[in-house]
Motif scaffolding. Structure first.
Motif, PDB file in Angstrom:
ATOM      1  N   ASN A  66       0.907   8.556  -4.965  1.00  0.00           N
ATOM      2  CA  ASN A  66       0.179   7.582  -4.159  1.00  0.00           C
ATOM      3  C   ASN A  66       1.049   6.390  -3.780  1.00  0.00           C
ATOM      4  N   ALA A  67       1.897   5.947  -4.699  1.00  0.00           N
ATOM      5  CA  ALA A  67       2.790   4.825  -4.405  1.00  0.00           C
ATOM      6  C   ALA A  67       3.795   5.203  -3.322  1.00  0.00           C
ATOM      7  N   LEU A  68       4.352   6.406  -3.410  1.00  0.00           N
ATOM      8  CA  LEU A  68       5.295   6.863  -2.394  1.00  0.00           C
ATOM      9  C   LEU A  68       4.614   7.028  -1.037  1.00  0.00           C
ATOM     10  N   PHE A  69       3.390   7.526  -1.061  1.00  0.00           N
ATOM     11  CA  PHE A  69       2.648   7.706   0.186  1.00  0.00           C
ATOM     12  C   PHE A  69       2.345   6.353   0.823  1.00  0.00           C
ATOM     13  N   SER A  70       2.002   5.365  -0.007  1.00  0.00           N
ATOM     14  CA  SER A  70       1.758   4.014   0.508  1.00  0.00           C
ATOM     15  C   SER A  70       2.987   3.483   1.230  1.00  0.00           C
ATOM     16  N   THR A  71       4.140   3.686   0.621  1.00  0.00           N
ATOM     17  CA  THR A  71       5.392   3.217   1.228  1.00  0.00           C
ATOM     18  C   THR A  71       5.655   3.929   2.546  1.00  0.00           C
ATOM     19  N   TRP A  72       5.432   5.225   2.583  1.00  0.00           N
ATOM     20  CA  TRP A  72       5.694   6.019   3.789  1.00  0.00           C
ATOM     21  C   TRP A  72       4.834   5.557   4.959  1.00  0.00           C
ATOM     22  N   ILE A  73       3.540   5.428   4.758  1.00  0.00           N
ATOM     23  CA  ILE A  73       2.665   5.065   5.876  1.00  0.00           C
ATOM     24  C   ILE A  73       2.848   3.598   6.266  1.00  0.00           C
ATOM     25  N   SER A  74       3.385   2.785   5.348  1.00  0.00           N
ATOM     26  CA  SER A  74       3.655   1.383   5.687  1.00  0.00           C
ATOM     27  C   SER A  74       4.643   1.264   6.830  1.00  0.00           C
ATOM     28  N   ILE A  75       5.589   2.184   6.914  1.00  0.00           N
ATOM     29  CA  ILE A  75       6.596   2.143   7.973  1.00  0.00           C
ATOM     30  C   ILE A  75       5.924   2.238   9.340  1.00  0.00           C
ATOM     31  N   PHE A  76       4.953   3.115   9.481  1.00  0.00           N
ATOM     32  CA  PHE A  76       4.276   3.320  10.754  1.00  0.00           C
ATOM     33  C   PHE A  76       3.200   2.263  10.983  1.00  0.00           C
ATOM     34  N   TYR A  77       2.570   1.828   9.903  1.00  0.00           N
ATOM     35  CA  TYR A  77       1.517   0.814   9.972  1.00  0.00           C
ATOM     36  C   TYR A  77       2.099  -0.563  10.264  1.00  0.00           C
ATOM     37  N   GLY A  78       3.303  -0.828   9.768  1.00  0.00           N
ATOM     38  CA  GLY A  78       3.983  -2.080  10.077  1.00  0.00           C
ATOM     39  C   GLY A  78       3.761  -3.201   9.091  1.00  0.00           C
ATOM     40  N   PHE A  79       3.111  -2.920   7.954  1.00  0.00           N
ATOM     41  CA  PHE A  79       2.906  -3.969   6.952  1.00  0.00           C
ATOM     42  C   PHE A  79       2.693  -3.306   5.593  1.00  0.00           C
ATOM     43  N   PRO A  80       3.135  -3.949   4.503  1.00  0.00           N
ATOM     44  CA  PRO A  80       2.931  -3.375   3.166  1.00  0.00           C
ATOM     45  C   PRO A  80       1.447  -3.136   2.886  1.00  0.00           C
ATOM     46  N   THR A  81       1.130  -1.985   2.372  1.00  0.00           N
ATOM     47  CA  THR A  81      -0.272  -1.612   2.198  1.00  0.00           C
ATOM     48  C   THR A  81      -0.968  -2.372   1.079  1.00  0.00           C
ATOM     49  N   TYR A  82      -0.220  -3.065   0.215  1.00  0.00           N
ATOM     50  CA  TYR A  82      -0.875  -3.861  -0.828  1.00  0.00           C
ATOM     51  C   TYR A  82      -1.796  -4.916  -0.197  1.00  0.00           C
ATOM     52  N   GLY A  83      -1.497  -5.306   1.063  1.00  0.00           N
ATOM     53  CA  GLY A  83      -2.254  -6.359   1.724  1.00  0.00           C
ATOM     54  C   GLY A  83      -3.737  -6.074   1.836  1.00  0.00           C
TER      55      GLY A  83
END
Length: 315
Positions: A66-83
């Protein structure tokens, strides 16, 4: 990387298939840059929706996956998903448009207009900023490891974009390379952030934030929800934040009779056309009927949040 829900094969197809393919095609054939911009904007918006879904109901069984997936989609989303945690889980789901909501505050007496909707992103970003800062400081006090992981998300997202911009320039020269990066990642990422804020606005503006069932607007079109992972069913999302996206339609159909019919619109495009082009105001008025179960103020809803000292997207 085992799925928690079988329906997330679609999530994986979008995240590991469509998103990188749309980017890769423009890097490989720069003449496609610009032409594929609308498709890249859609896939980046999908990344925002997937980040939202993943935040509430993690996609995989394992914490590391899940952590790796969060990082991957952050690239396309444009912001860290922790937000999503301090701004969405802890704030928006608590206040749901009432005073105190940093994402969208609803004034039922104020009519909506195109300028307010189009510029909502900038106001909302400003009010959400302090929540992000306070959350990072809380993490640092509780768990240095969790704080470092959040910092790494920033490094991966913005460092990744810088690297992709540099790669495009190295491959195609300064002018065309910058255009390729902007078409493939830069503009789509910004529009994903803008688009998800705009969606949040139209899902609540004109609704009744004090009602149990009329606090949100739903977009029920089958074809639209097919492309946005059933993100149109917003009432049930606030009622049951941890419900997997694939179950949202069935849950909406179960409670749809409790929602004011004016809040079950067909699509976000139709709503925007009627409201911002034709000037119609399908918002609830002070005399709108409410279901008998409606309350003056809704209690805070439960939301997915990380355990103390854990990474944002644990398993």
């Amino acid at each position: 990387m085992k799925f928690r829900h079988r329906a997330d094969w679609r999530t994986a197809l979008w995240a590991f298939g469509f998103m990188p393919v749309v980017v890769g095609m423009q890097y490989a054939w720069p003449t496609l840059a610009g032409w594929l911009l609308p498709l890249a904007m859609y896939t980046s918006y999908s990344a925002a929706v997937i980040a939202h879904n993943h935040n509430h109901c993690p996609t995989f069984v394992g914490r590391r996956s899940n952590a790796l997936f969060s990082t991957w989609i952050s690239i396309f989303y444009g912001f860290p998903t922790y937000g999503w945690i301090p701004t969405h889980n802890e704030n928006h789901h608590r206040f749901v448009g009432r005073v105190g909501d940093a994402t969208v505050v609803v004034d039922p007496s104020r009519p909506d207009d195109a300028w307010t909707a189009l510029t909502h992103f900038f106001r909302s970003t400003k009010t959400q900023g302090p929540l992000l800062t306070r959350y990072r400081w809380r993490l640092r006090e509780r768990s240095r490891r969790a704080w470092l992981l959040v910092c790494l998300q920033y490094v991966f997202v913005f460092g990744g974009h810088a690297a992709m911009c540099a790669l495009a320039i190295a491959l195609h020269g300064v002018g065309r390379g910058a255009f390729v990066y902007l078409s493939a990642l830069g503009v789509p990422a910004f529009m994903a952030l803008w688009g998800i804020q705009f969606t949040n606005w139209v899902q609540h503006v004109g609704c009744d934030p004090g009602s149990e069932w009329n606090h949100s607007r739903n977009f029920v079109s089958s074809w639209m929800n097919l492309f946005v992972f059933d993100n149109g069913f917003h009432t049930v999302h606030h009622q049951r934040p941890g419900l997997h996206w694939s179950l949202a339609r069935a849950e909406h159909e179960r409670i749809a009779h409790l929602v004011d019919p004016r809040l079950n619109a067909q699509s976000i495009f139709g709503y925007a056309y009627e409201t911002y082009i034709l000037g119609q105001q399908p918002a609830l008025g002070s005399g709108a009927s409410r279901p008998p179960a409606s309350r003056a103020a809704r209690p805070p809803t439960r939301s997915f949040a990380p355990r103390r000292g854990r990474h944002a997207h644990g398993g």
